[in-house]
Design a protein around this motif. Structure first.
Motif, PDB file in Angstrom:
ATOM      1  N   CYS A 107       0.851  -1.186   0.000  1.00 39.45           N
ATOM      2  CA  CYS A 107       0.000   0.000   0.000  1.00 39.45           C
ATOM      3  C   CYS A 107       0.888   1.238   0.000  1.00 39.45           C
ATOM      4  N   TYR A 108       0.249   2.381  -0.215  1.00 39.93           N
ATOM      5  CA  TYR A 108       0.946   3.668  -0.190  1.00 39.93           C
ATOM      6  C   TYR A 108       0.344   4.542   0.900  1.00 39.93           C
ATOM      7  N   VAL A 109       1.201   5.256   1.605  1.00 36.80           N
ATOM      8  CA  VAL A 109       0.777   6.231   2.608  1.00 36.80           C
ATOM      9  C   VAL A 109       1.144   7.611   2.093  1.00 36.80           C
ATOM     10  N   LYS A 110       0.148   8.526   2.064  1.00 37.49           N
ATOM     11  CA  LYS A 110       0.359   9.840   1.463  1.00 37.49           C
ATOM     12  C   LYS A 110      -0.188  10.938   2.361  1.00 37.49           C
ATOM     13  N   PRO A 111       0.563  12.024   2.582  1.00 34.69           N
ATOM     14  CA  PRO A 111      -0.036  13.202   3.216  1.00 34.69           C
ATOM     15  C   PRO A 111      -1.197  13.696   2.355  1.00 34.69           C
ATOM     16  N   ALA A 112      -2.248  14.183   2.984  1.00 33.20           N
ATOM     17  CA  ALA A 112      -3.421  14.597   2.218  1.00 33.20           C
ATOM     18  C   ALA A 112      -3.119  15.766   1.298  1.00 33.20           C
ATOM     19  N   ALA A 113      -2.322  16.709   1.756  1.00 33.03           N
ATOM     20  CA  ALA A 113      -2.095  17.938   0.984  1.00 33.03           C
ATOM     21  C   ALA A 113      -0.612  18.142   0.733  1.00 33.03           C
ATOM     22  N   MET A 114      -0.070  17.389  -0.201  1.00 40.15           N
ATOM     23  CA  MET A 114       1.329  17.540  -0.565  1.00 40.15           C
ATOM     24  C   MET A 114       1.495  16.984  -1.963  1.00 40.15           C
ATOM     25  N   GLY A 115       2.463  17.519  -2.704  1.00 39.02           N
ATOM     26  CA  GLY A 115       2.708  17.057  -4.057  1.00 39.02           C
ATOM     27  C   GLY A 115       4.137  16.632  -4.257  1.00 39.02           C
ATOM     28  N   SER A 116       4.487  16.360  -5.525  1.00 37.46           N
ATOM     29  CA  SER A 116       5.846  15.975  -5.917  1.00 37.46           C
ATOM     30  C   SER A 116       6.363  14.752  -5.171  1.00 37.46           C
ATOM     31  N   SER A 117       5.444  13.875  -4.747  1.00 38.37           N
ATOM     32  CA  SER A 117       5.790  12.618  -4.057  1.00 38.37           C
ATOM     33  C   SER A 117       6.446  12.848  -2.704  1.00 38.37           C
ATOM     34  N   ILE A 118       6.348  14.050  -2.152  1.00 40.52           N
ATOM     35  CA  ILE A 118       6.955  14.347  -0.857  1.00 40.52           C
ATOM     36  C   ILE A 118       6.133  13.718   0.262  1.00 40.52           C
ATOM     37  N   GLY A 119       6.808  13.026   1.167  1.00 41.10           N
ATOM     38  CA  GLY A 119       6.149  12.425   2.324  1.00 41.10           C
ATOM     39  C   GLY A 119       5.430  11.130   2.037  1.00 41.10           C
ATOM     40  N   ILE A 120       5.549  10.595   0.830  1.00 42.31           N
ATOM     41  CA  ILE A 120       4.841   9.372   0.440  1.00 42.31           C
ATOM     42  C   ILE A 120       5.725   8.158   0.701  1.00 42.31           C
ATOM     43  N   GLY A 121       5.127   7.103   1.220  1.00 44.30           N
ATOM     44  CA  GLY A 121       5.862   5.881   1.474  1.00 44.30           C
ATOM     45  C   GLY A 121       5.136   4.650   0.951  1.00 44.30           C
ATOM     46  N   ARG A 122       5.893   3.721   0.387  1.00 45.22           N
ATOM     47  CA  ARG A 122       5.331   2.438  -0.063  1.00 45.22           C
ATOM     48  C   ARG A 122       5.620   1.397   1.015  1.00 45.22           C
ATOM     49  N   CYS A 123       4.609   0.595   1.349  1.00 43.14           N
ATOM     50  CA  CYS A 123       4.713  -0.312   2.488  1.00 43.14           C
ATOM     51  C   CYS A 123       4.374  -1.741   2.070  1.00 43.14           C
ATOM     52  N   GLU A 124       5.208  -2.673   2.521  1.00 39.12           N
ATOM     53  CA  GLU A 124       4.964  -4.091   2.269  1.00 39.12           C
ATOM     54  C   GLU A 124       4.715  -4.879   3.553  1.00 39.12           C
ATOM     55  N   ASN A 125       4.853  -4.197   4.700  1.00 40.36           N
ATOM     56  CA  ASN A 125       4.623  -4.873   5.973  1.00 40.36           C
ATOM     57  C   ASN A 125       4.297  -3.841   7.043  1.00 40.36           C
ATOM     58  N   ARG A 126       4.002  -4.332   8.239  1.00 40.39           N
ATOM     59  CA  ARG A 126       3.559  -3.441   9.316  1.00 40.39           C
ATOM     60  C   ARG A 126       4.657  -2.473   9.735  1.00 40.39           C
ATOM     61  N   GLU A 127       5.882  -2.935   9.806  1.00 41.31           N
ATOM     62  CA  GLU A 127       6.972  -2.045  10.205  1.00 41.31           C
ATOM     63  C   GLU A 127       7.102  -0.868   9.243  1.00 41.31           C
ATOM     64  N   GLN A 128       7.042  -1.151   7.950  1.00 40.45           N
ATOM     65  CA  GLN A 128       7.127  -0.072   6.958  1.00 40.45           C
ATOM     66  C   GLN A 128       5.911   0.841   7.043  1.00 40.45           C
ATOM     67  N   LEU A 129       4.735   0.275   7.335  1.00 42.25           N
ATOM     68  CA  LEU A 129       3.535   1.091   7.471  1.00 42.25           C
ATOM     69  C   LEU A 129       3.665   2.071   8.621  1.00 42.25           C
ATOM     70  N   LEU A 130       4.131   1.603   9.756  1.00 40.70           N
ATOM     71  CA  LEU A 130       4.293   2.485  10.915  1.00 40.70           C
ATOM     72  C   LEU A 130       5.273   3.612  10.605  1.00 40.70           C
ATOM     73  N   ARG A 131       6.369   3.279   9.944  1.00 41.05           N
ATOM     74  CA  ARG A 131       7.365   4.290   9.598  1.00 41.05           C
ATOM     75  C   ARG A 131       6.798   5.296   8.599  1.00 41.05           C
ATOM     76  N   ALA A 132       6.056   4.802   7.610  1.00 43.74           N
ATOM     77  CA  ALA A 132       5.491   5.690   6.585  1.00 43.74           C
ATOM     78  C   ALA A 132       4.431   6.610   7.168  1.00 43.74           C
ATOM     79  N   VAL A 133       3.627   6.105   8.084  1.00 46.40           N
ATOM     80  CA  VAL A 133       2.597   6.946   8.709  1.00 46.40           C
ATOM     81  C   VAL A 133       3.256   8.072   9.504  1.00 46.40           C
ATOM     82  N   ARG A 134       4.275   7.744  10.277  1.00 42.23           N
ATOM     83  CA  ARG A 134       4.975   8.791  11.037  1.00 42.23           C
ATOM     84  C   ARG A 134       5.563   9.847  10.101  1.00 42.23           C
TER      85      ARG A 134
END
Length: 359
Positions: free
Chosen positions: A174-201
């Protein structure tokens, strides 16, 4: 008489440097036989620096970082806007990200009663907010990837519970994205829970709302629109790349992007994309310009990705490339068209206001 064009760029945004690169292309391509070009730079501290008329081309993006010693007081510029005919000047914003393309600047320019290039308050605000855009596209029956919206206060109260809900509803990758940001800034791709937690932060560093989307395995296809009530839609374009996350660095820093215009699509797929892009433009009440991005799978299923209401004008930007590819217009003529659309929209709004005042 020449039209005064005030190119507004920089800003307190992570996309500050992208804005400088867009501004460089715009100021250098504006026809000096038709326009007097004035830079207005907003630095990273939020200070406004109004420059004098540019006599020639600017060499590098960094040359547009005006200092306090070389600027004209903004009060003098505002006096010019108020004392001269509205048909003699226009603002051309190339401020990407928050406080530039999110409706705040557009509202200020509306209050100042100044013509400006691009979308108005509603389209800018709704288009910048990925979650709001997704909800509007749902209403317009435009297919998109499954997603969930998460607010920071909800995360702070029950992060473990939200993670379980996201894993059940969205899953990985899945992808985690800030609601109001562009140019792929702050976006993270996640394949597991550890990556999800890091991407959300990481995403919450840029916004108090985030979107978590299911990954769609497909090519990212873009279309450019220009116009108002009956916008023109370009051919489709894509960047040739591997199907992994398209980061900010890969977009702007690597210098290894390859555009393919037109994108390799069946005619029927392009027709569907064009129909959806036009519907998205009208759903947001677009004006002037917009880029609409989709995913196309190997089975030719189409999913809406996002809109960009103030797309980039850099040397790596797809928006101007798609609209100049077919030879209908040059880059300079594209800028001419956007400025004319700004005046047309301004006159229409003023006409509506005057008719209401007469009642």
């Amino acid at each position: 008489m020449k039209t005064n064009v005030y190119v507004l760029y920089g800003g307190q945004s992570p996309e500050h440097d992208v804005s400088l690169r867009s501004a460089l292309a715009v100021v250098n391509r504006l026809d000096r036989e038709r326009y007097r070009v004035f830079p207005i730079y907003i630095d990273l501290d939020g200070r406004w620096h109004g420059g004098g008329e540019l006599a020639g081309e600017v060499g590098r993006p960094g040359d547009l970082r005006l200092s306090a010693e070389e600027t004209v007081p903004m009060g003098d510029i505002l006096k010019r806007w108020y004392n001269e005919s509205r048909d003699s000047h226009v603002v051309f914003p190339v401020l990407h990200g928050p406080n530039g393309e999110d409706g705040t600047l557009q509202g200020m320019l509306d209050m100042l009663n100044v013509p400006y290039v691009g979308n108005g308050v509603f389209a800018s605000a709704a288009g910048m907010d990925k979650i709001m855009t997704k909800r509007l596209m749902e209403q317009a029956r435009i297919p998109q990837a499954p997603y969930s919206a998460v607010a920071s206060f909800e995360w702070d109260k029950d992060a473990d519970g939200i993670v379980r809900e996201l894993e059940a509803a969205i899953g990985y990758p899945c992808y985690v994205k800030p609601a109001a940001m562009g140019s792929s800034i702050g976006i993270g791709r996640c394949e597991n829970r550890e990556q999800l937690l890091r991407a959300v932060r990481e995403a919450f560093r840029y916004d108090r709302k985030i979107a978590v989307e299911k990954q769609i395995d497909g090519r990212e296809i873009q279309l450019a629109l220009i116009g108002d009530d009956e916008p023109f839609c370009s051919v489709a374009g894509e960047f040739e790349r591997e199907r992994d996350f398209f980061s900010y660095e890969r977009k702007y820093a690597s210098g290894k992007l390859t555009m393919r215009i037109p994108a390799r699509l069946d005619d029927g797929v392009y027709a569907r994309l064009r129909t959806m892009a036009l519907r998205a433009f009208r759903t947001l009440d677009g004006a002037g310009l917009m880029r609409v991005d989709f995913f196309v799978t190997d089975d030719n299923d189409v999913y809406f990705n996002e809109v960009n209401t103030l797309p980039g004008f850099t040397e790596n930007s797809m928006f101007p490339a798609m609209l100049t590819h077919d030879g209908r217009r040059t880059f300079a003529e594209l800028l001419d068209e956007l400025i004319e659309l700004a005046f047309r929209r301004y006159r229409a709004k003023r006409g509506s206001f005057e008719r209401r005042a007469e009642r």
